[in-house]
Design an enzyme around this catalytic site. Sequence first.
Site, short mmCIF file in Angstrom:
data_model
loop_
_atom_site.label_atom_id
_atom_site.label_comp_id
_atom_site.label_asym_id
_atom_site.label_seq_id
_atom_site.Cartn_x
_atom_site.Cartn_y
_atom_site.Cartn_z
N ARG A 185 -4.32 -1.43 -15.07
CA ARG A 185 -4.46 -0.89 -13.71
C ARG A 185 -5.60 0.14 -13.65
O ARG A 185 -6.66 -0.12 -13.09
CB ARG A 185 -3.12 -0.29 -13.26
CG ARG A 185 -3.02 0.03 -11.79
CD ARG A 185 -3.69 1.31 -11.37
NE ARG A 185 -3.20 2.49 -12.08
CZ ARG A 185 -3.81 3.67 -12.02
NH1 ARG A 185 -4.92 3.82 -11.31
NH2 ARG A 185 -3.34 4.71 -12.69
N HIS A 197 -1.33 12.46 -18.06
CA HIS A 197 -2.28 11.35 -17.78
C HIS A 197 -3.67 11.98 -17.88
O HIS A 197 -4.15 12.59 -16.93
CB HIS A 197 -1.97 10.80 -16.39
CG HIS A 197 -2.91 9.74 -15.88
ND1 HIS A 197 -2.55 8.41 -15.78
CD2 HIS A 197 -4.18 9.80 -15.40
CE1 HIS A 197 -3.55 7.72 -15.27
NE2 HIS A 197 -4.56 8.54 -15.02
N HIS A 237 -7.60 11.79 -18.51
CA HIS A 237 -8.88 11.10 -18.67
C HIS A 237 -9.69 11.90 -19.69
O HIS A 237 -9.54 13.11 -19.83
CB HIS A 237 -9.59 10.97 -17.31
CG HIS A 237 -8.96 9.92 -16.45
ND1 HIS A 237 -9.48 8.65 -16.34
CD2 HIS A 237 -7.83 9.94 -15.70
CE1 HIS A 237 -8.70 7.93 -15.54
NE2 HIS A 237 -7.68 8.69 -15.13
N CYS A 239 -11.64 6.37 -11.89
CA CYS A 239 -11.11 6.24 -10.54
C CYS A 239 -12.30 6.02 -9.62
O CYS A 239 -13.28 6.75 -9.69
CB CYS A 239 -10.33 7.49 -10.14
SG CYS A 239 -9.80 7.43 -8.41
N ASN A 242 -9.01 6.91 -19.44
CA ASN A 242 -7.95 7.71 -20.05
C ASN A 242 -8.16 7.78 -21.55
O ASN A 242 -8.89 6.98 -22.11
CB ASN A 242 -6.59 7.03 -19.81
CG ASN A 242 -6.15 7.15 -18.40
OD1 ASN A 242 -6.51 6.35 -17.56
ND2 ASN A 242 -5.37 8.16 -18.12
P1 HMG Z 1 -6.04 3.54 5.33
O1 HMG Z 1 -7.33 2.92 5.75
O2 HMG Z 1 -5.82 4.96 5.68
O3 HMG Z 1 -4.82 2.69 5.84
O4 HMG Z 1 -5.88 3.35 3.77
P2 HMG Z 1 -4.47 2.14 7.24
O5 HMG Z 1 -2.97 2.20 7.31
O6 HMG Z 1 -5.26 2.81 8.31
O7 HMG Z 1 -4.94 0.61 7.13
C1 HMG Z 1 -6.30 0.22 7.07
C2 HMG Z 1 -6.40 -1.18 6.51
O8 HMG Z 1 -5.87 -1.23 5.18
C3 HMG Z 1 -5.59 -2.20 7.30
O9 HMG Z 1 -6.24 -3.46 7.17
C4 HMG Z 1 -4.29 -2.24 6.54
O10 HMG Z 1 -3.59 -3.43 6.74
C5 HMG Z 1 -4.78 -2.13 5.12
P3 HMG Z 1 -7.23 -4.03 8.31
O11 HMG Z 1 -6.38 -4.04 9.53
O12 HMG Z 1 -8.36 -3.06 8.39
O13 HMG Z 1 -7.61 -5.36 7.77
N1 HMG Z 1 -3.76 -1.56 4.22
C6 HMG Z 1 -3.32 -2.16 3.11
N2 HMG Z 1 -3.63 -3.34 2.53
C7 HMG Z 1 -2.98 -3.65 1.39
N3 HMG Z 1 -2.07 -2.83 0.80
C8 HMG Z 1 -1.74 -1.66 1.34
C9 HMG Z 1 -2.38 -1.29 2.55
N4 HMG Z 1 -2.29 -0.19 3.33
C10 HMG Z 1 -3.15 -0.37 4.35
N5 HMG Z 1 -0.85 -0.88 0.75
C11 HMG Z 1 -4.81 3.31 1.66
C12 HMG Z 1 -4.84 3.93 3.04
C13 HMG Z 1 -3.98 4.20 0.76
C14 HMG Z 1 -4.18 1.93 1.76
C15 HMG Z 1 -6.26 3.20 1.14
O14 HMG Z 1 -6.81 4.47 1.19
C16 HMG Z 1 -6.35 2.66 -0.26
O15 HMG Z 1 -6.01 1.51 -0.54
N6 HMG Z 1 -6.86 3.47 -1.18
C17 HMG Z 1 -7.06 3.07 -2.57
C18 HMG Z 1 -6.47 4.11 -3.45
C19 HMG Z 1 -6.56 3.67 -4.89
O16 HMG Z 1 -6.15 2.60 -5.28
N7 HMG Z 1 -7.15 4.57 -5.71
C20 HMG Z 1 -7.22 4.33 -7.13
C21 HMG Z 1 -5.87 4.48 -7.79
S1 HMG Z 1 -5.34 6.17 -7.91
C22 HMG Z 1 -5.94 6.66 -9.45
O17 HMG Z 1 -6.64 5.94 -10.12
C23 HMG Z 1 -5.49 8.00 -9.95
C24 HMG Z 1 -4.44 7.92 -11.07
O18 HMG Z 1 -4.90 7.13 -12.17
C25 HMG Z 1 -4.15 9.35 -11.57
C26 HMG Z 1 -5.44 10.09 -11.91
O19 HMG Z 1 -6.11 9.73 -12.89
O20 HMG Z 1 -5.75 10.99 -11.14
C27 HMG Z 1 -3.12 7.33 -10.56
MG MG Z 2 -6.19 7.80 -13.70
#
Ligand code: HMG
Ligand code: MG
Length: 312
Positions: A14, A210, A212, A243, A252
Amino acid sequence: MIPSKVSLVDVGPRDGLQNEAAQVSTAHKIELVRRLQAAGLRAIEVASFVSAKWVPQMADGAQVLRGIARPAGVVHGALVPNLKGLQAVLALPLHERPAEIVVFGAASEAFSRRNINCGIDESIERFAPVVQAARAAGLKVRGSISCALGCPYEGEIAPERVGRVAQAMRGIGVQHVGVADTIGVGTPRRVQAAMEAALAHFPLAEVSGHFHDTYGQALANVYASLEMGVQVFDASVGGLGGCPYAKGATGNVATEDLVFMLDGLGIESGVDLDALVDAAAFIGGVLGRKPISRVSNAVLAKRRAAEPAAAA
Ligand code: HMG
Ligand code: MG
């Protein structure tokens, strides 16, 4: 006291693959998970149910969950940012669901907005019904606090800010919290302070690190956490990861590097280093590059040196 046993969560499929420029095929993701399981990993983050427009690399989460083998005792996790993501998880047949979901917030307001398009308070409001519905469906809910040590937009983050998010997550029923150093700027004493802040709200067994490794501090930060008794760590096979919303952040701590250190300390992780090095070499081959893990490279070099001269 330093624990005698720890649990490792490999987040490579992931956190690692979400950040790759190239799209890794579903079949290769499934094979990576198989190899991690064969190496003894008992917890693996395999998917994200996020917007495919934001993170196209994770668009095949449902297919990955359908394709992976599910040996007894292995817990698969998936990131879920909102109710739409949870609905997608709950739409899966029971035997294809992950056992755990991860709601992911941040200790930094700016990062929260970049990553999940809402501020910290709003993220907690969004997570609340997700947590409630997930738990009602029998899923365990982990929470992740990004930028717990530093933020690419706001700089250093004080431990109180980690404590506030941990408390809010606890308040909505999150069962485990991960202290995430997204950009790898934490150093051991500061990591201990962030851990302390999370531990004020969660039991020891339910707080994880966690880290990095952007600035090469991740192993030291694991050790500092071990000194506090922390016993769950995320790590990424081959050191993959980053990220998309923290440019320049690298992966990580490599799972191989962590396992080598734990083996040396006599701390049981249940992971076989040689098989893990094979898994890292496999995904490195898929991505067309060597693992960045020091331990993987050392083990691979040693294996090459041991090959009979005739093979050269
Ligand atoms: P948004 O634009 O605010 O959401 O996104 P929305 O509710 O306004 O919807 C906009 C569009 O997204 C719509 O589609 C929704 O249907 C779709 P459209 O009508 O434009 O075609 N949508 C979705 N589609 C699929 N699955 C969903 C979903 N929700 C809305 N769940 C949202 C909000 C959170 C979805 C967006 O900002 C997003 O996907 N962000 C990606 C975040 C991400 O994956 N980041 C990387 C992982 S986190 C990380 O790596 C950190 C971690 O490792 C810890 C660390 O190291 O810090 C965990
Ligand atoms: Mg991370």
